[in-house]
Write a protein that holds these residues in place. Structure first.
Motif, PDB file in Angstrom:
ATOM      1  N   VAL A 201       0.446   1.648   0.860  1.00  0.00           N
ATOM      2  CA  VAL A 201       0.711   0.570  -0.081  1.00  0.00           C
ATOM      3  C   VAL A 201       2.194   0.219  -0.053  1.00  0.00           C
ATOM      4  O   VAL A 201       3.007   0.954   0.502  1.00  0.00           O
ATOM      5  N   GLY A 202       2.521  -0.890  -0.660  1.00  0.00           N
ATOM      6  CA  GLY A 202       3.919  -1.311  -0.699  1.00  0.00           C
ATOM      7  C   GLY A 202       4.008  -2.818  -0.618  1.00  0.00           C
ATOM      8  O   GLY A 202       3.028  -3.488  -0.304  1.00  0.00           O
ATOM      9  N   ALA A 203       5.192  -3.348  -0.903  1.00  0.00           N
ATOM     10  CA  ALA A 203       5.378  -4.799  -0.946  1.00  0.00           C
ATOM     11  C   ALA A 203       5.230  -5.411   0.442  1.00  0.00           C
ATOM     12  O   ALA A 203       5.346  -4.719   1.450  1.00  0.00           O
TER      13      ALA A 203
ATOM     14  N   ILE B 231      -3.201  -1.089  -5.826  1.00  0.00           N
ATOM     15  CA  ILE B 231      -3.453   0.342  -5.895  1.00  0.00           C
ATOM     16  C   ILE B 231      -4.895   0.611  -6.316  1.00  0.00           C
ATOM     17  O   ILE B 231      -5.539   1.540  -5.842  1.00  0.00           O
ATOM     18  N   ALA B 232      -5.391  -0.281  -7.174  1.00  0.00           N
ATOM     19  CA  ALA B 232      -6.737  -0.068  -7.712  1.00  0.00           C
ATOM     20  C   ALA B 232      -7.770   0.182  -6.621  1.00  0.00           C
ATOM     21  O   ALA B 232      -8.672   0.995  -6.788  1.00  0.00           O
TER      22      ALA B 232
ATOM     23  N   GLY C 216       5.994  10.057 -11.694  1.00  0.00           N
ATOM     24  CA  GLY C 216       6.598   9.036 -12.530  1.00  0.00           C
ATOM     25  C   GLY C 216       7.669   8.220 -11.827  1.00  0.00           C
ATOM     26  O   GLY C 216       8.638   7.781 -12.443  1.00  0.00           O
ATOM     27  N   GLY C 217       7.526   8.017 -10.561  1.00  0.00           N
ATOM     28  CA  GLY C 217       8.536   7.262  -9.809  1.00  0.00           C
ATOM     29  C   GLY C 217       8.128   5.829  -9.541  1.00  0.00           C
ATOM     30  O   GLY C 217       7.515   5.171 -10.392  1.00  0.00           O
ATOM     31  N   LEU C 218       8.448   5.379  -8.332  1.00  0.00           N
ATOM     32  CA  LEU C 218       8.164   4.003  -7.925  1.00  0.00           C
ATOM     33  C   LEU C 218       6.692   3.666  -8.012  1.00  0.00           C
ATOM     34  O   LEU C 218       6.296   2.592  -8.442  1.00  0.00           O
ATOM     35  N   TYR C 219       5.873   4.618  -7.521  1.00  0.00           N
ATOM     36  CA  TYR C 219       4.438   4.396  -7.492  1.00  0.00           C
ATOM     37  C   TYR C 219       3.929   4.150  -8.904  1.00  0.00           C
ATOM     38  O   TYR C 219       3.154   3.234  -9.166  1.00  0.00           O
ATOM     39  N   THR C 220       4.374   4.991  -9.809  1.00  0.00           N
ATOM     40  CA  THR C 220       3.935   4.852 -11.192  1.00  0.00           C
ATOM     41  C   THR C 220       4.331   3.482 -11.732  1.00  0.00           C
ATOM     42  O   THR C 220       3.527   2.790 -12.353  1.00  0.00           O
ATOM     43  N   ALA C 221       5.564   3.091 -11.426  1.00  0.00           N
ATOM     44  CA  ALA C 221       6.042   1.798 -11.904  1.00  0.00           C
ATOM     45  C   ALA C 221       5.175   0.673 -11.345  1.00  0.00           C
ATOM     46  O   ALA C 221       4.783  -0.252 -12.056  1.00  0.00           O
ATOM     47  N   MET C 222       4.867   0.818 -10.053  1.00  0.00           N
ATOM     48  CA  MET C 222       4.070  -0.209  -9.401  1.00  0.00           C
ATOM     49  C   MET C 222       2.677  -0.285 -10.019  1.00  0.00           C
ATOM     50  O   MET C 222       2.145  -1.369 -10.266  1.00  0.00           O
ATOM     51  N   TYR C 223       2.126   0.871 -10.280  1.00  0.00           N
ATOM     52  CA  TYR C 223       0.774   0.922 -10.839  1.00  0.00           C
ATOM     53  C   TYR C 223       0.775   0.312 -12.234  1.00  0.00           C
ATOM     54  O   TYR C 223      -0.101  -0.462 -12.593  1.00  0.00           O
TER      55      TYR C 223
END
Lengths: 597, 583
Positions: free
Chosen positions: B371-373, B534-535, B564-571
Motif C-alpha cells: 500500500v502507499g500513495a 487498506i480496507a 501507531g505510525g504512518l499506517y495508522t494515520a493512513m487507516y
C-alpha cells in the motif's frame, strides 16, 4: 484505425450519387471551366510536335534546305513551352480547387456528425467516423479530379489524336487503328487481374498491421503469459500470405510491362510494313509515317489511363455511398422551429415529470420518474449499478431524447429550448474526465475565448486543481497530451472540475464515479472541490461515494428505474428502507467494520 | 552504407537470384537497344525506295522476334529481382516481429507504438524499394551506356549535345524531388493534426456538447484544415511542376536533335534513318535518366530506414536468461525474498531512486499487500518480480534462487499477473481468458470466470463466451475488462498471483465478492496485492507500506496499527474521511 474497413465495391457510376457530388463542385464552376479550357488547350498543343517533325522531314530536310529548319525548330520549342504552361497551370488550378472542395465536404460531414445526439456516437466507433472524414473524403476528391476533368481529358486527347490521324491520312490511320484492340484488350485483362489482386493484398496487409499494432501494444501480456512462440507462428503465417499476394501482383506486372513494350514495337512494325508500303506506293510521305509512329504511341496513354479511372470511380462511388449515408442520418435531437427563451436570470429549478427513458426504447432504464428540485438545492441520487442514475444526468442535458413525460427547467420544457441555451445553463461534469491535446489553460476553458486567463486560474484554485497545476513545468501552459495521457486520473478529474467551475452554470450535474485508483490525498482535494461546486446552486450529484452525500440537502433513491425514496440522510435512515440497507451494505464493504454511531 | 549492413544477411542469402536477374536484365537491354537499329535501316530504305514488300515483312518479323526476347527476359528479370525483394521484405518483417517479441519494457518505454509500426511497415517497404526497383535500375545504367555508345557511333556531334543535356533531367529530379519530400512531410504532419482533431472531438463529444463548444470546435477544425490546405497547395506547386518540366527539358533536347540532326540530313552528312534512330534513343532514355535520380532517392531512404530497422534488429534485450547457464529450469513454488532492492532511473547527476532498500520476505502460500500513495513505487516493485524490469541493486529470489538465474520461461510460468492497465486482445472472450493456457478445459474456464465474477456478464454477451472483444466485437466495460484479466491470471493456476490494483474499475460490491473468491483460490498460493485502500487488504499476512520508494512500515494489520505510525494515520484518514456524518 481503419484496418478493418471492408471494401464494398459496386457500380463505377451512380447518377444519383454523382449529382449530389457535383453539388460540391458548383461553387467552383468557373475554376472548373478554366481547368477544362486549359486541358483542351494542352491536348491540342500536344498534337503539334509530330506534325512539325513531318513538316521538317518532308520539307527542308527533303529539299536540302538547311536554313529552312530554323523556323520549324522555333515553332517546336514554342509549342513545348506552351504545352508546359498549360499542363502546369491546369494541374495547379485543379489541385487547389480540389483542396477547397475537400475542406467543404469535410466540414459538412464534421458539422453534421457533431450535431448528432449521443446515441449516434454510442453506435458508431470514432475510428469509423474518422475514416468517413479522412479516407472517404479523399476518395470523393479523386472522383472530382480524376473522374471529371482527367476522364474528360483522356477522352478529348484520344479523340483529337484519332481525328488528326484521319485528317492527315485515312490510310495510315486505319493501319494504326489495327493496334488499338490489342492495347485495349491487354489493358482490360490486366486491370481485371490487378483489381482482385490489389484487394487481396490490401486486406492481407491490413491484417498484418492490425495484428502488429495489437501485439506491440500488448507485448507485455504476451511475454508474461509465455505466448511468444504462438504469436511468432501466427505472424509468420499472415506475413507469408501477404507475400504470396505480393508475388502474384509482381508476376502480373512482370507480364504487363513487357507487354506494353511489345505492343509499341508491334505498332512500329505494322506501321513500317503497311505504312512503308504506302510510302513506296507514293500514297503518303516518309515524314508522315514517322509522325504516325509518334501519334500512335501518344494514343496509347489515354487508353491505358481510361482503364485505370474505372477503379478510381468505383472506389469513389463506394466512399460517397458511405459518406452520404452518414449525411442522410437525421439528427435525433433538433432545435425547435420557434424556441422559447429562458427568463434571465435563470433560477435553476428542475422538474422531472413522469419521465420514461431507455437507450433501447424496449428496455426502459427509467420507468416514470417524477421529482422537483427547487432552485439552489443540492440533491444526490443513489442506487445500485444499472438503476438509471447516469441517465438522469444525460437527460437533463438533453444528450438523449426521453420517450415519455417531460423535463422542465424553470418551468419550461427543455425540448422547447435551443440545445445551446439549455446547455449553457446546465453544466455536466462527465464521469470519464475528457482531456484534449493542448495546454492546461485550453483544457479548462476549451476554445471559449470569453473566459479570461484570470477566470481560468480562479476556477483552478477553487476546484483544487491549482495545487497540481502549479507544480507542472510551465503551469497553465503545460502541454497535455492526447487523451491526457501525461496526467493521472485524479489530475484529469480535478481538471474537469476546474472546467465546470470556469463555465459556472446555474445548474450543475455531477457524475461522481468511485475512483479507487485515486490516492487518499487527491481524493480529499476532490471532495472539497465537489463541495464547492455544489454550493449555492441547483445540483444533481450521482453519488458513488458515501462521503459525497454529506454535502447535499436531499437524497433521491433510484431502484430499477423508479424513484423509491426521497428525503434527507437522516430521514431515510430513520425510514429504515432501501437506502438504509444500501448504506449499511456499502459502508460495510468500504470499511469492513462497524458503522460509527 | 554502414546502416545497410544490418540488412546485408537478408539480401546475401538470395545472391544467386539477384545475379541471374541482373543478367536477364542485361540481355533485355541489349535487345531493346537493337530494335531502333532495325527501324533505322528500314526508314532509310523506305526513304530511298530501295526496299520491297518482302523485305519490309522480314524486318518487321525481326523486330517482333527481338521484342519477344525482350519480353521473356524482361519478365524473368522482374520476377527474379523484384520478387526477391518482396522475399527480403518478408524475411525482414518476420525478423523484426521476432525481435519485438523478446524486447523488454525499457525498449518499449523509449519507442511509441506508432513509431514501431512505421518501422515494420514504411521502413521495410523502403528497403524493398531499394533492393527491388533500386537494383533493377542497374538496367537503367546499362541502357544509358549502351544507347550512348550507339548514338556516339552514329553521330558524334549530335550524341554529345544529347549527352550533355540529359543530366539536367536527373539533377532536376533530384533537386525538386528532395524539396517535394520535405514539404510532403509537413503535409503529412498536418494531416495527422486533422485526424487528431476529429478523433479528440468525437471521443470527447459529451464534453463538447455539455459546454456548448460545437461552434468553437468547428472553427478550430476549419483552421487546422486551412493550414493543411495551404501546405498542400505548396506541395502541388512543386509536384505539379515535376513531370511537366521534365517533359519540357526532354522536348527541348528533342527539338535540338531535330534542328541540328535535320540540318545534317539536309546537308547529306546523316541519313533520315539516323535522325529517327536518335529520336528513338532519346525516347528510350527518358525514363532511365529519371530513374538515376530516383535511385539516389531510394538509396537515401533505404539507408535511413535500415538505420531504424537495425536499431531494433540489433537491440539485445536487457531482460534475458543468464548468459552463463542459460537459466535454470525450476518449477516455482512461491517463496519470495527481496533483499536490499533498489531501482534508479536516469544516470549521472540526474539519477533518481524510485525504489530503495526494499527488503521483505514472503513464505510460500502467504499474502502480501503493498500500500502507499500514488507514485510510491508499488507497480515497479511487483514488476521486478516477473522481471518486467531488473533492479539496479540488490537481489530478488524465488524459492531460494536469484530470479536472474531462473529461466525466464520458468519464472513467468509460475506467476499469474494482473496488471494495472488491462490489455485484452481482439479475439473471443474464451481465447482471452485461456490466453496463458490454450489447452484449458471448459470446466476450468468456467471456474476462472466464476472466481472473477464474470460468468453473469458473459451470458449476456451476444455470442456468450465466444463473443469477439474489441473494435470489431463488443466493447467491454472497464470493470469487465479487469475481471477478464483476473480470470486469465487465475486460469493459469500460478504459484504466485499478482494483482496490481486490479479492481479499480469494479464496483465495491462485486469487488468484495471477487476478493472473497480469490481468498479461497489463494489458499496455498503466494499472492501479492497492490491496493489503494487498506480496507481491501487488511487480512494480508504482511502489509508493506511504501513511501517515496522506501518501505516506511511493514507488518500485519494489527501490528502496524499497534505501532501507531504512518499506517495508522493512513487507516484513520481513510476511515474518517469517508465516514458519513451520521449525526
Amino acid at each position: 484505425m481503419t484496418f478493418y474497413d471492408d471494401e464494398i465495391l459496386g457500380k463505377a457510376y451512380d447518377g444519383r450519387l454523382v449529382r449530389r457530388l457535383m453539388g460540391f463542385v458548383v461553387p467552383y464552376k468557373w475554376s472548373l471551366t478554366a481547368a477544362i479550357v486549359l486541358m483542351i488547350g494542352s491536348a491540342s498543343v500536344e498534337l503539334i510536335p509530330p506534325y512539325l517533325i513531318r513538316t521538317a522531314i518532308d520539307g527542308p530536310i527533303a529539299n536540302r534546305d538547311v536554313a529552312g529548319i530554323w523556323p520549324i525548330f522555333f515553332l517546336y520549342a514554342g509549342t513545348l513551352v506552351f504545352s508546359f504552361l498549360f499542363r502546369y497551370v491546369q494541374t495547379y488550378m485543379m489541385q487547389s480547387m480540389s483542396q477547397r472542395i475537400i475542406i467543404d465536404i469535410r466540414m459538412t460531414i464534421f458539422r453534421h456528425i457533431q450535431s448528432m445526439s449521443l446515441s449516434f456516437f454510442d453506435h458508431n466507433p470514432v475510428g469509423r467516423l474518422l475514416t468517413r472524414i479522412t479516407n472517404d473524403v479523399d476518395a470523393l476528391n479523386d472522383f472530382i479530379t480524376q473522374g471529371t476533368v482527367a476522364l474528360l481529358g483522356d477522352l478529348v486527347r484520344l479523340l483529337f489524336i484519332v481525328v488528326t490521324m484521319l485528317v492527315l491520312s485515312w490510310r495510315l490511320a486505319l493501319v494504326s487503328f489495327c493496334i488499338f484492340p490489342v492495347v485495349i484488350l491487354s489493358t482490360i485483362i490486366f486491370q481485371r487481374i490487378m483489381r482482385t489482386t490489389y484487394r487481396v493484398m490490401r486486406q492481407r496487409l491490413a491484417r498484418i498491421n492490425a495484428y502488429l499494432n495489437e501485439q506491440i501494444t500488448g507485448v507485455l501480456v504476451t511475454q508474461l503469459f509465455r505466448r511468444e512462440e504462438s504469436s511468432r507462428t501466427f505472424f509468420s503465417t499472415i506475413s507469408k500470405e501477404y507475400l504470396q499476394s505480393q508475388f502474384r501482383s509482381n508476376n502480373t506486372f512482370a507480364v504487363f510491362f513487357p507487354t506494353i513494350y511489345v505492343t509499341s514495337v508491334l505498332a512500329s512494325a505494322v506501321l513500317l510494313t503497311l505504312g512503308g508500303n504506302l510510302v513506296l506506293g507514293d500514297y503518303v510521305t516518309i515524314g508522315l509515317l514517322v509522325a504516325f509512329i509518334q501519334y500512335t504511341d501518344q494514343a496509347f496513354q489515354p487508353i491505358r489511363q481510361l482503364a485505370d479511372r474505372y477503379n478510381t470511380l468505383q472506389s469513389a462511388m463506394a466512399s460517397s455511398e458511405r459518406v452520404f449515408r452518414v449525411l442522410d442520418t437525421p439528427a435525433e435531437i433538433v432545435d425547435p422551429v420557434a424556441p422559447l427563451e429562458l427568463a434571465t436570470p435563470v433560477r435553476g429549478e428542475i422538474t422531472f415529470d413522469n419521465v420514461v427513458f431507455g437507450y433501447n426504447p424496449e428496455e426502459p432504464v427509467l420507468k416514470g420518474v417524477s421529482f422537483t428540485i427547487p432552485a439552489g438545492q443540492a440533491v444526490a441520487v443513489v442506487g445500485a449499478t444499472g438503476a438509471g442514475k447516469t441517465s438522469l444526468v444525460s437527460l437533463m442535458a438533453r444528450f438523449y431524447e426521453i420517450q415519455q413525460g417531460a423535463i422542465l427547467l424553470d418551468g419550461i420544457d427543455i425540448r422547447s429550448l435551443r440545445q445551446h441555451d439549455l446547455r449553457s445553463h446546465v453544466g455536466a461534469v462527465p464521469q470519464d474526465p475528457t482531456c484534449f491535446s493542448g495546454t492546461i489553460r485550453d483544457n479548462i476553458r476549451l476554445h471559449n475565448t470569453l473566459i479570461s486567463d484570470a477566470q481560468v486560474q480562479a476556477a483552478a484554485e477553487i476546484s483544487g486543481a491549482a495545487t497540481f497545476i502549479d507544480k507542472l513545468p510551465g503551469t497553465y501552459d503545460y502541454e497535455v497530451r492526447e487523451r491526457g495521457s501525461n496526467l493521472s486520473v485524479g489530475q484529469r478529474q480535478l481538471l474537469a472540475f476546474a472546467r465546470a467551475m470556469a463555465f459556472n452554470p446555474e445548474v450543475m450535474l455531477i457524475l461522481d464515479e468511485a475512483t479507487s485508483s485515486v490516492d487518499t490525498e487527491t481524493e480529499q482535494i476532490m471532495q472539497v472541490a465537489v463541495q464547492r461546486l455544489l454550493k449555492g446552486r441547483t445540483s444533481l450529484v450521482i453519488a458513488h461515494r458515501l462521503s459525497t452525500i454529506r454535502y447535499v440537502d436531499r437524497i433521491l433513491v433510484l431502484h430499477r428505474g423508479k424513484l423509491v425514496e426521497d428525503g434527507t440522510h437522516d430521514e431515510l435512515l430513520a425510514l429504515n428502507g432501501y437506502y438504509a440497507r444500501l448504506y449499511r451494505l456499502q459502508y460495510a464493504e468500504q470499511f469492513g467494520g462497524q458503522i460509527p454511531e | 552504407m554502414n546502416q545497410l549492413r544490418a540488412l546485408w544477411p537478408y539480401v546475401v542469402r538470395y545472391r544467386w537470384r539477384y545475379i541471374v536477374g541482373i543478367l536477364c536484365n542485361a540481355i533485355q537491354i541489349g535487345f531493346t537497344v537493337m530494335v531502333p537499329q532495325v527501324v533505322r535501316v528500314v526508314v532509310n530504305e523506305i526513304s530511298t525506295k530501295g526496299i520491297i514488300w518482302d523485305d519490309l515483312v522480314a524486318a518487321a518479323l525481326k523486330m517482333l522476334g527481338m521484342a519477344a526476347v525482350v519480353f521473356l527476359f524482361g519478365f524473368l528479370s522482374r520476377v527474379l529481382i523484384l520478387g526477391t525483394a518482396h522475399q527480403v521484405e518478408g524475411d525482414v518483417r518476420e525478423a523484426m516481429f521476432h525481435r519485438l517479441l523478446i524486447l523488454d519494457q525499457k525498449f518499449y518505454g523509449e519507442h511509441h507504438t506508432g513509431d514501431l509500426m512505421t518501422r515494420v511497415t514504411n521502413d521495410i517497404s523502403a528497403i524493398r524499394q531499394f533492393f527491388g526497383p533500386g537494383v533493377q535500375q542497374i538496367g537503367a545504367v546499362l541502357m544509358i551506356v549502351s544507347a550512348s555508345a550507339l548514338m556516339v557511333a552514329t553521330n558524334l556531334t549530335l550524341a554529345l549535345i544529347v549527352l550533355a543535356l540529359l543530366p539536367v533531367v536527373t539533377i532536376l529530379f533530384i533537386v525538386v524531388g528532395a524539396r517535394m519530400r520535405l514539404i510532403f512531410r509537413k503535409v503529412q504532419d498536418l494531416f495527422g493534426e486533422v485526424s487528431t482533431r476529429v478523433q479528440e472531438d468525437f471521443s470527447g463529444i459529451r464534453t463538447i456538447k455539455a459546454y456548448t463548444q460545437e461552434v468553437q470546435e468547428t472553427e478550430e477544425f476549419l483552421r487546422v484544415n486551412e493550414r493543411y490546405r495551404a501546405q498542400n497547395v505548396r506541395y502541388v506547386l512543386l509536384s505539379g511542376l515535376l513531370w511537366p518540366i521534365i517533359s519540357l527539358v526532354m522536348g527541348i533536347i528533342g527539338s535540338l536533335v531535330l534542328l541540328i540532326g535535320g540540318q545534317q540530313v539536309a546537308d547529306g552528312k546523316m541519313t533520315i534513318g539516323d535522325l529517327v534512330l536518335f529520336n528513338s534513343y532519346l525516347a528510350a532514355l527518358g525514363w532511365p535518366v529519371v530513374a538515376l535520380g530516383w535511385t539516389v532517392d531510394l538509396y537515401q531512404q533505404a539507408v535511413s530506414a535500415a538505420g531504424r530497422l537495425g536499431e531494433v534488429l540489433q537491440r539485445v534485450p536487457s531482460i534475458r536468461n543468464n548468459d552463463d547457464n542459460g537459466g535454470i529450469e525450476h518449477t516455482v513454488t512461491g517463496a519470495i525474498k527481496f533483499h536490499n532492492v533498489g531501482v534508479s532511473v536516469g544516470d549521472g547527476a540526474d539519477a533518481r531512486w524510485i525504489l530503495r532498500h526494499i527488503s521483505f520476505e514472503v513464505a510460500e502460500g502467504q499474502t502480501v499487500a503493498i500500500v502507499g500513495a500514488t507514485g510510491g513505487g508499488k507497480t515497479t516493485l511487483v514488476n521486478l518480480l516477473a522481471r518486467v524490469q531488473d533492479p539496479s541493486e540488490g537481489t530478488i529470489s524465488v524459492d531460494g534462487h536469484d530470479i536472474r538465474d531462473i529461466a525466464l520461461s520458468s519464472l513467468r510460468e509460475g506467476i499469474g499477473y494482473v496488471p494495472q492497465d488491462t490489455f485484452l486482445f481482439s479475439v473471443p472472450v474464451r481465447e482471452n481468458v485461456a490466453f496463458g493456457r490454450p489447452d484449458a478445459s471448459d470446466e476450468e474456464i468456467e471456474r476462472a470466470l466464476h472466481i472473477s465474477r464474470l460468468s453473469n456478464d458473459v451470458v449476456q454477451l451476444p455470442s456468450g463466451i465466444d463473443t469477439l472483444v474489441g473494435e470489431r466485437g463488443v466493447t467491454l466495460s472497464g470493470g469487465q475488462k479487469q475481471r477478464t484479466a483476473i480470470a486469465r491470471a487465475v486460469l493459469r493456476d500460478p504459484a504466485i498471483l499478482v494483482l496490481d490494483d486490479a479492481l479499480s474499475s469494479v464496483d465495491t460490491h462485486t469487488a468484495s465478492q471477487i476478493l472473497e473468491g480469490l481468498r479461497q483460490f489463494r489458499h496455498g498460493r503466494t499472492a501479492i496485492l497492490i491496493a489503494q485502500r487498506i480496507a481491501t487488504v487488511r487480512d494480508a499476512d504482511l502489509i508493506v507500506l511504501l513511501r517515496d520508494g522506501e518501505i516506511a512500515e511493514q507488518g500485519s494489520h494489527a501490528s502496524l496499527l499497534a505501532q501507531g505510525g504512518l499506517y495508522t494515520a493512513m487507516y484513520q484518514r481513510e476511515t474518517l474521511a469517508d465516514a458519513v456524518d451520521n449525526a
